[in-house]
Design a protein around this motif. Structure first.
Motif, PDB file in Angstrom:
ATOM      1  N   MET A   1       0.844  -1.199   0.000  1.00 48.03           N
ATOM      2  CA  MET A   1       0.000   0.000   0.000  1.00 48.03           C
ATOM      3  C   MET A   1       0.885   1.256   0.000  1.00 48.03           C
ATOM      4  O   MET A   1       1.846   1.326   0.755  1.00 48.03           O
ATOM      5  CB  MET A   1      -0.895  -0.013   1.247  1.00 48.03           C
ATOM      6  CG  MET A   1      -1.936   1.072   1.245  1.00 48.03           C
ATOM      7  SD  MET A   1      -3.264   0.779   2.454  1.00 48.03           S
ATOM      8  CE  MET A   1      -2.374   0.890   3.999  1.00 48.03           C
ATOM      9  N   LYS A   2       0.529   2.215  -0.836  1.00 50.54           N
ATOM     10  CA  LYS A   2       1.337   3.442  -0.934  1.00 50.54           C
ATOM     11  C   LYS A   2       1.347   4.205   0.394  1.00 50.54           C
ATOM     12  O   LYS A   2       0.383   4.157   1.152  1.00 50.54           O
ATOM     13  CB  LYS A   2       0.731   4.374  -1.989  1.00 50.54           C
ATOM     14  CG  LYS A   2       0.895   3.948  -3.419  1.00 50.54           C
ATOM     15  CD  LYS A   2       0.262   5.037  -4.277  1.00 50.54           C
ATOM     16  CE  LYS A   2       0.164   4.640  -5.723  1.00 50.54           C
ATOM     17  NZ  LYS A   2      -0.547   5.668  -6.514  1.00 50.54           N
ATOM     18  N   ASP A   3       2.432   4.953   0.589  1.00 47.15           N
ATOM     19  CA  ASP A   3       2.519   5.812   1.770  1.00 47.15           C
ATOM     20  C   ASP A   3       2.097   7.229   1.356  1.00 47.15           C
ATOM     21  O   ASP A   3       2.932   8.077   1.041  1.00 47.15           O
ATOM     22  CB  ASP A   3       3.961   5.800   2.305  1.00 47.15           C
ATOM     23  CG  ASP A   3       4.103   6.613   3.579  1.00 47.15           C
ATOM     24  OD1 ASP A   3       3.086   7.147   4.056  1.00 47.15           O
ATOM     25  OD2 ASP A   3       5.227   6.706   4.084  1.00 47.15           O
ATOM     26  N   LEU A   4       0.791   7.474   1.360  1.00 47.61           N
ATOM     27  CA  LEU A   4       0.272   8.754   0.872  1.00 47.61           C
ATOM     28  C   LEU A   4       0.675   9.923   1.766  1.00 47.61           C
ATOM     29  O   LEU A   4       0.894  11.033   1.278  1.00 47.61           O
ATOM     30  CB  LEU A   4      -1.257   8.710   0.754  1.00 47.61           C
ATOM     31  CG  LEU A   4      -1.845   7.719  -0.249  1.00 47.61           C
ATOM     32  CD1 LEU A   4      -3.359   7.918  -0.352  1.00 47.61           C
ATOM     33  CD2 LEU A   4      -1.219   7.861  -1.620  1.00 47.61           C
ATOM     34  N   LEU A   5       0.784   9.661   3.064  1.00 47.44           N
ATOM     35  CA  LEU A   5       1.168  10.740   3.988  1.00 47.44           C
ATOM     36  C   LEU A   5       2.540  11.292   3.638  1.00 47.44           C
ATOM     37  O   LEU A   5       2.750  12.493   3.545  1.00 47.44           O
ATOM     38  CB  LEU A   5       1.210  10.221   5.431  1.00 47.44           C
ATOM     39  CG  LEU A   5      -0.069  10.170   6.250  1.00 47.44           C
ATOM     40  CD1 LEU A   5       0.268   9.806   7.692  1.00 47.44           C
ATOM     41  CD2 LEU A   5      -0.814  11.479   6.217  1.00 47.44           C
ATOM     42  N   ARG A   6       3.482  10.360   3.414  1.00 45.78           N
ATOM     43  CA  ARG A   6       4.863  10.764   3.113  1.00 45.78           C
ATOM     44  C   ARG A   6       4.983  11.363   1.714  1.00 45.78           C
ATOM     45  O   ARG A   6       5.825  12.228   1.473  1.00 45.78           O
ATOM     46  CB  ARG A   6       5.788   9.537   3.271  1.00 45.78           C
ATOM     47  CG  ARG A   6       7.255   9.817   3.067  1.00 45.78           C
ATOM     48  CD  ARG A   6       7.785  10.746   4.151  1.00 45.78           C
ATOM     49  NE  ARG A   6       9.207  10.955   4.016  1.00 45.78           N
ATOM     50  CZ  ARG A   6       9.766  11.799   3.163  1.00 45.78           C
ATOM     51  NH1 ARG A   6       8.986  12.501   2.362  1.00 45.78           N
ATOM     52  NH2 ARG A   6      11.074  11.952   3.105  1.00 45.78           N
ATOM     53  N   MET A   7       4.105  10.870   0.804  1.00 45.40           N
ATOM     54  CA  MET A   7       4.121  11.415  -0.566  1.00 45.40           C
ATOM     55  C   MET A   7       3.665  12.870  -0.568  1.00 45.40           C
ATOM     56  O   MET A   7       4.096  13.665  -1.396  1.00 45.40           O
ATOM     57  CB  MET A   7       3.213  10.581  -1.476  1.00 45.40           C
ATOM     58  CG  MET A   7       3.845   9.256  -1.883  1.00 45.40           C
ATOM     59  SD  MET A   7       2.657   8.136  -2.625  1.00 45.40           S
ATOM     60  CE  MET A   7       2.397   8.910  -4.208  1.00 45.40           C
ATOM     61  N   ARG A   8       2.790  13.227   0.373  1.00 52.07           N
ATOM     62  CA  ARG A   8       2.298  14.605   0.443  1.00 52.07           C
ATOM     63  C   ARG A   8       3.384  15.542   0.953  1.00 52.07           C
ATOM     64  O   ARG A   8       3.642  16.589   0.394  1.00 52.07           O
ATOM     65  CB  ARG A   8       1.073  14.662   1.362  1.00 52.07           C
ATOM     66  CG  ARG A   8       0.595  16.068   1.652  1.00 52.07           C
ATOM     67  CD  ARG A   8      -0.509  16.082   2.700  1.00 52.07           C
ATOM     68  NE  ARG A   8      -0.642  17.404   3.269  1.00 52.07           N
ATOM     69  CZ  ARG A   8      -0.186  17.761   4.461  1.00 52.07           C
ATOM     70  NH1 ARG A   8       0.430  16.883   5.202  1.00 52.07           N
ATOM     71  NH2 ARG A   8      -0.343  18.982   4.906  1.00 52.07           N
TER      72      ARG A   8
ATOM     73  N   GLU B   1       3.384  15.921  11.129  1.00 53.82           N
ATOM     74  CA  GLU B   1       2.333  16.856  11.531  1.00 53.82           C
ATOM     75  C   GLU B   1       2.820  17.749  12.680  1.00 53.82           C
ATOM     76  O   GLU B   1       2.556  18.955  12.706  1.00 53.82           O
ATOM     77  CB  GLU B   1       1.102  16.056  11.959  1.00 53.82           C
ATOM     78  CG  GLU B   1      -0.169  16.873  11.952  1.00 53.82           C
ATOM     79  CD  GLU B   1      -1.396  16.024  12.258  1.00 53.82           C
ATOM     80  OE1 GLU B   1      -1.257  14.800  12.417  1.00 53.82           O
ATOM     81  OE2 GLU B   1      -2.482  16.598  12.350  1.00 53.82           O
TER      82      GLU B   1
END
Lengths: 117, 178
Positions: free
Chosen positions: B1-8, B13
């Motif tokens: 599963m992609k790491d969307l948080l880190r991609m952003r 935070e």
């Protein structure tokens, strides 16, 4: 709505669920009878907004207007009209989903390295 | 599963929130110096008014440096709300005392931020903060030297006029006297 193969369930409670969509790089939030997409930044904004709802004030304020909280997330067609218990359930759902996202980041950092794949 | 948080964004935070708080501190400093410049102008301390105006510009540049850093890393840089700026001061000396207190507060905030970066192992941001920490050495030095003029020259007679003139001569040479 993307095909189920692109959707990964991040977190589920008895009252809702949050999915990650790898096709559109967004999250789908299923709660209060609907499902809506949120970009990453918008999801984090939504969580901050829901966390900031003053539930103690809702509980003690006798005014009818304080019985529900109307939440209109940015860049979303969804409008949430939440009772006090729904606010608490929504907070639990979003907090759980955020924890799973953070866990996924940690797992990625530990396990995933493009150089060795 | 992609790491969307880190991609952003590569900012956590917690660090993003702290950087936004620091942006607000710098904006508040800039507005405070502007108020000090106005006060000095009204009292006829022309050189000090220019000095505080220059300080105000510097603080705004610091704010933008932080603001651009958050944006460049994919974070959400928040344009700060600046309120409660003191407009009146008890005396000429009081202005410089408040200016020094302001700089000490900013240094403390940067130290706190650097400490959080170390604990969060965010060495990219920690490295970025080195420039600000070094800059605070100069900021505190100049503010302290300005305040010392009140004791060195004295406020009696034409003292305040002389102090005002001497403000422009303060400079920080990083100890390179030789």
């Amino acid at each position: 709505m993307p095909t189920p193969t692109n959707l990964h369930e991040l977190f589920r409670t008895a009252f809702g669920a949050v999915y990650q969509c790898n096709r559109y790089n967004c999250y789908f939030v299923e709660f209060a009878g609907g499902i809506s997409p949120f970009k990453v930044a918008d999801f984090l904004d939504l969580k901050q907004h829901v966390d900031a709802i003053n539930v103690a004030e809702m509980a003690k304020n006798p005014a009818r207007a304080a019985d529900v909280y109307v939440l209109m997330p940015n860049r979303s067609e969804r409008c949430f009209v939440l009772t006090l218990t729904e606010v608490l359930r929504f907070q639990e759902l979003l907090q759980g989903a955020k924890a799973m996202m953070a866990l996924n980041s940690i797992l990625h950092e530990c396990l995933y390295s493009p150089a060795y794949c | 599963m992609k790491d969307l948080l880190r991609m952003r964004t590569s900012l956590s935070e917690e660090i993003e929130t702290l950087l936004n708080e620091q942006i607000k501190v710098e904006a508040h400093s800039s507005a405070t110096y502007l108020a000090m410049s106005s006060w000095c102008n009204r009292q006829g301390f022309d050189v000090s008014a220019d000095y505080f105006m220059k300080q105000s510009h510097e603080e705004r540049e610091h704010m933008l440096k932080l603001f651009n850093y958050v944006s460049d890393l994919g974070g959400h840089a928040i344009s700060p709300e600046v309120v409660n700026i003191p407009q009146e001061y008890d005396s000429f000396r009081d202005v410089f005392e408040k200016a020094l207190q302001q700089e000490i507060f900013v240094t403390q905030q940067f130290n706190r931020l650097a400490d959080h970066c170390m604990k969060a192992k965010d060495f990219v941001t920690f490295n970025f903060l080195q420039w600000f920490l070094q800059e605070q050495v100069e900021e505190e030095y100049v503010a302290r030297r300005a305040l010392e003029l009140f004791d060195v020259i004295g406020e009696e007679g034409t003292g305040r006029y002389e102090i005002d003139k001497a403000i422009r001569k303060i400079s920080y040479d990083n100890g390179g006297d030789e």
